[in-house]
Design a protein around this motif. Structure first.
Motif, mmCIF file in Angstrom:
data_model
loop_
_atom_site.group_PDB
_atom_site.id
_atom_site.type_symbol
_atom_site.label_atom_id
_atom_site.label_comp_id
_atom_site.label_asym_id
_atom_site.label_seq_id
_atom_site.Cartn_x
_atom_site.Cartn_y
_atom_site.Cartn_z
ATOM 1 N N ILE A 216 0.838 -1.203 0.000
ATOM 2 C CA ILE A 216 0.000 0.000 0.000
ATOM 3 C C ILE A 216 0.870 1.250 0.000
ATOM 4 N N ALA A 217 1.971 1.219 0.726
ATOM 5 C CA ALA A 217 2.880 2.368 0.730
ATOM 6 C C ALA A 217 3.466 2.605 -0.656
ATOM 7 N N LEU A 218 3.720 1.530 -1.405
ATOM 8 C CA LEU A 218 4.189 1.669 -2.785
ATOM 9 C C LEU A 218 3.146 2.371 -3.647
ATOM 10 N N GLN A 219 1.898 1.922 -3.527
ATOM 11 C CA GLN A 219 0.834 2.502 -4.343
ATOM 12 C C GLN A 219 0.612 3.965 -3.960
ATOM 13 N N ALA A 220 0.680 4.240 -2.661
ATOM 14 C CA ALA A 220 0.521 5.620 -2.198
ATOM 15 C C ALA A 220 1.611 6.514 -2.770
ATOM 16 N N ALA A 221 2.845 6.034 -2.753
ATOM 17 C CA ALA A 221 3.968 6.819 -3.261
ATOM 18 C C ALA A 221 3.806 7.131 -4.740
ATOM 19 N N ALA A 222 3.227 6.201 -5.493
ATOM 20 C CA ALA A 222 3.062 6.410 -6.935
ATOM 21 C C ALA A 222 2.166 7.608 -7.228
ATOM 22 N N TYR A 223 1.182 7.839 -6.374
ATOM 23 C CA TYR A 223 0.223 8.914 -6.609
ATOM 24 C C TYR A 223 0.570 10.189 -5.850
ATOM 25 N N GLU A 224 1.736 10.205 -5.214
ATOM 26 C CA GLU A 224 2.128 11.346 -4.376
ATOM 27 C C GLU A 224 3.032 12.302 -5.146
ATOM 28 N N SER A 225 2.675 13.590 -5.129
ATOM 29 C CA SER A 225 3.467 14.589 -5.851
ATOM 30 C C SER A 225 4.542 15.231 -4.976
ATOM 31 N N ASP A 226 4.363 15.211 -3.669
ATOM 32 C CA ASP A 226 5.355 15.797 -2.770
ATOM 33 C C ASP A 226 6.544 14.855 -2.627
ATOM 34 N N ALA A 227 7.728 15.303 -2.994
ATOM 35 C CA ALA A 227 8.903 14.427 -3.034
ATOM 36 C C ALA A 227 9.246 13.871 -1.661
ATOM 37 N N ALA A 228 9.136 14.690 -0.627
ATOM 38 C CA ALA A 228 9.480 14.221 0.721
ATOM 39 C C ALA A 228 8.498 13.158 1.194
ATOM 40 N N LYS A 229 7.201 13.363 0.923
ATOM 41 C CA LYS A 229 6.185 12.383 1.301
ATOM 42 C C LYS A 229 6.367 11.095 0.522
ATOM 43 N N LYS A 230 6.634 11.214 -0.787
ATOM 44 C CA LYS A 230 6.876 10.027 -1.615
ATOM 45 C C LYS A 230 8.036 9.209 -1.057
ATOM 46 N N LYS A 231 9.122 9.892 -0.731
ATOM 47 C CA LYS A 231 10.308 9.210 -0.200
ATOM 48 C C LYS A 231 9.992 8.524 1.133
ATOM 49 N N ALA A 232 9.236 9.193 1.986
ATOM 50 C CA ALA A 232 8.890 8.609 3.283
ATOM 51 C C ALA A 232 8.059 7.346 3.108
#
Length: 622
Positions: A216-232
């Motif tokens: 789920i964290a992978l899927q969330a990161a795919a749709y995240e535009s904020d670089a810091a949030k994506k990395k987290a």
């Protein structure tokens, strides 16, 4: 020794199996139970949880796994394409699954009542465990909506009828995918500490929550535009996978196929599975069983000049309701070991193929007029070998565990998928219902149900929802994303791919000298590893959102070419000396489209928005 396991039943049926509740069942009505009876003991509360687990987990398996597989070119429906793959859905479509409020209510009941009955029939530890299970189940219910629509109506309390009438029907959706995934991952993080590390097969554990978090964290990161949030979130995926590994309870199964059938239903690789028993299950309830089996018999074979005749079950061992079959596109992904070099290569690039087959782009003379326009390429064997041996010997072990193919044995029968073979795509006199359009049949997940898979036949079954191989690949993908962001390198991801590749596929290790090569290895490895596990469509969306090496060099959020490529089939002459690969056009299956301006998120049904504007705005492009 047969293990105890959790079988998913209704609450009442589950209670019937609890010896501690015998007095209750002797005195209480069978149609309902009062609140104190359900929540006043761990045993009865567990029964309610078991019923809710069933409601949630079936969203990931059974008909859902066959349906979403056929929305890629991994699988083809023998009645033809559909509006989804043709990009013909309209804004009123309900494919995103908005709502499911009944299940959400059950999850919230578990959370609230487990807290309320702490010290009143439930110990503090039991209460915390039940709350954790309720939160995990709520997260998994909402994830099914997040990965389709990106947004949902977040409800974290038990609504009474008055609440629903006065305001519940006008509750808003989450406003962004970030908000949606923040709720989901917060629920999972809250659940993890109080879930048990070990439990009976079919029960929720810490490993279950961590396995889901890694994906789920992978899927969330795919749709995240904020670089810091994506990395987290990517780091969270890696950490969750590492915690699964650190539990020390799971290991890759050495016999891949048995993980999904009666051979090893309690494999050490399985983290969570849904278990069914023959006392309350018959084959027609299992889509990856009944709906992948062909249907023909010796009378049909004799009438249409096909063979060899079947020797078991009175000449009718195959009497399923086949709708879905694997494609040549998918079969192409399973490497063969080159008999000269020992390297794993694509089947038509091996020395045994190149040295023995003359390839042409022309349609062979023996193809019918209607098929000649479908031909992509063809070949003639120049030596003594058969094309089936050249194509199918020395393949990735997962090929044999995933498919039935020409010149194999299945159900104690010689299987011939050549022209005029006994399970050939036209054996029944033409293309159509209940026979494969591709000349392949799904084998992964098919139980050896005796005497045959026939509607009404009792069968045990288990649906693998998540397992260690999947978690390892989740970790590999997160590592590749992070490497592309300048954090770490890709070597560990390659090593992980080699774990599943060598253990499950029995292939030699692969190497990668660049991030692009590492991605190419990973993309193929995940595709062959996760066949019929409700994964490929969602992975394609994730890779498309990531872009670059994950999606053929396109920009993030670009067109996903794999979703525009039509499915293909293999046609082999009866003497196995000639073949061609063709496009499946039957029923319009060759019409495939992907509109990147809208399909990364499906619509919130417009009719629902019209009734409750707070559900809006509509998703982009719809």
């Amino acid at each position: 020794m047969k293990k105890n396991k959790i079988i998913f039943l209704t609450l009442i049926s589950a209670l019937l199996f609890l010896g501690a509740c015998k007095d209750v069942l002797d005195t209480e009505p069978f149609t309902s139970f009062d609140e104190a009876t359900v929540w006043g003991s761990k045993e009865t509360a567990d029964a309610f949880v078991t019923g809710t687990v069933s409601s949630v987990m079936y969203g990931y398996v059974n008909g859902n796994q066959t349906t979403w597989e056929a929305r890629t070119n991994n699988s083809v429906h023998n009645q033809g394409g559909n509006s989804f793959v043709r990009e013909e859905l309209n804004r009123d479509a309900g494919d995103g699954g908005l709502g499911n409020f009944g299940t959400i209510r059950k999850c919230n009941l578990i959370i609230e009542k487990a807290a309320e009955y702490a010290g009143h029939g439930l110990s503090d530890t039991q209460s915390k465990e039940l709350i954790a299970k309720g939160k995990l189940l709520r997260a998994l219910t909402y994830y099914l909506q997040a990965r389709t629509m990106g947004r949902f109506v977040w409800v974290d309390e038990v609504l009474e009828p008055a609440d629903t009438i006065s305001g519940g029907l006008e509750m808003p959706t989450t406003k962004t995918t970030t908000e949606s995934y923040t709720y989901i991952l917060a629920d999972i993080d809250a659940a993890i500490p109080d879930l048990p590390e070990t439990a009976k097969p079919g029960e929720l554990t810490k490993g279950t929550a961590l396995a889901f978090k890694s994906e789920i964290a992978l899927q969330a990161a795919a749709y995240e535009s904020d670089a810091a949030k994506k990395k987290a979130w990517l780091e969270g995926a890696v950490d969750a996978a590492n915690q699964v590994i650190a539990l020390g309870q799971y290991s890759l199964g050495s016999d891949f196929g048995s993980i999904f059938n009666e051979g090893a239903p309690y494999s050490s690789e399985i983290i969570f599975a849904v278990y069914r028993v023959k006392s309350n299950t018959t084959t027609e309830a299992i889509a990856p069983l009944q709906n992948v089996m062909p249907n023909t018999n010796n009378d049909v074979l004799n009438r249409n000049g096909c063979g060899p005749l079947f020797t078991t079950n009175g000449g009718q061992p195959f009497i399923g309701w086949m709708w879905w079959a694997p494609t040549q596109n998918l079969a192409d992904q399973f490497d063969v070991i080159d008999q000269l070099t020992g390297k794993a290569v694509k089947w038509n690039e091996s020395s045994q193929f190149v040295d023995n087959v003359q390839v042409t782009n022309n349609a062979p003379d023996w193809a019918t007029d209607g098929e000649k326009g479908e031909v992509q390429f063809s070949g003639i064997v120049t030596g003594d070998a058969s094309i089936s041996d050249i194509m199918y010997l020395h393949r990735d072990k997962r090929f044999y565990d995933s498919f039935v193919y020409d010149n194999s044995r299945w159900w104690n029968e010689e299987i011939r998928l050549t022209v005029n073979g006994n399970l050939w795509r036209k054996t029944n006199g033409g293309l159509g219902p209940h026979m494969s359009l591709s000349n392949y049949i799904f084998k992964k997940g098919v139980y050896n149900t005796q005497p045959r898979i026939l509607a009404g036949t009792p069968t045990d079954y288990h649906f693998v929802v998540t397992r260690l191989g999947r978690v390892l690949l989740n970790k590999a993908e997160a590592i590749l994303w992070l490497a592309g962001m300048g954090q770490g390198d890709f070597d560990e991801a390659v090593s992980i791919c080699n774990e599943t590749r060598t253990t499950h596929g029995k292939l030699p290790e692969a190497n990668a000298s660049s991030l692009e090569e590492a991605w190419n290895l990973y993309l193929k490895e995940r595709r062959v590893e996760m066949v019929m596990e409700n994964d490929y469509y969602w992975s394609l969306l994730r890779w498309g959102k990531h872009g670059g090496f994950a999606n053929n060099g396109t920009a993030p959020g670009g067109k996903i070419s794999e979703l525009t490529v039509p499915p293909t089939y293999i046609e082999i002459t009866n003497d196995r000396k000639s073949f061609y690969v063709g496009t499946i056009t039957h029923g319009g299956n060759d019409v495939r489209a992907f509109d990147e301006s809208r399909r990364y998120l499906l619509p919130i049904p417009q009719g629902q928005i019209n009734r409750n504007p707070n559900l809006g705005p509509q998703n982009p492009g719809w």
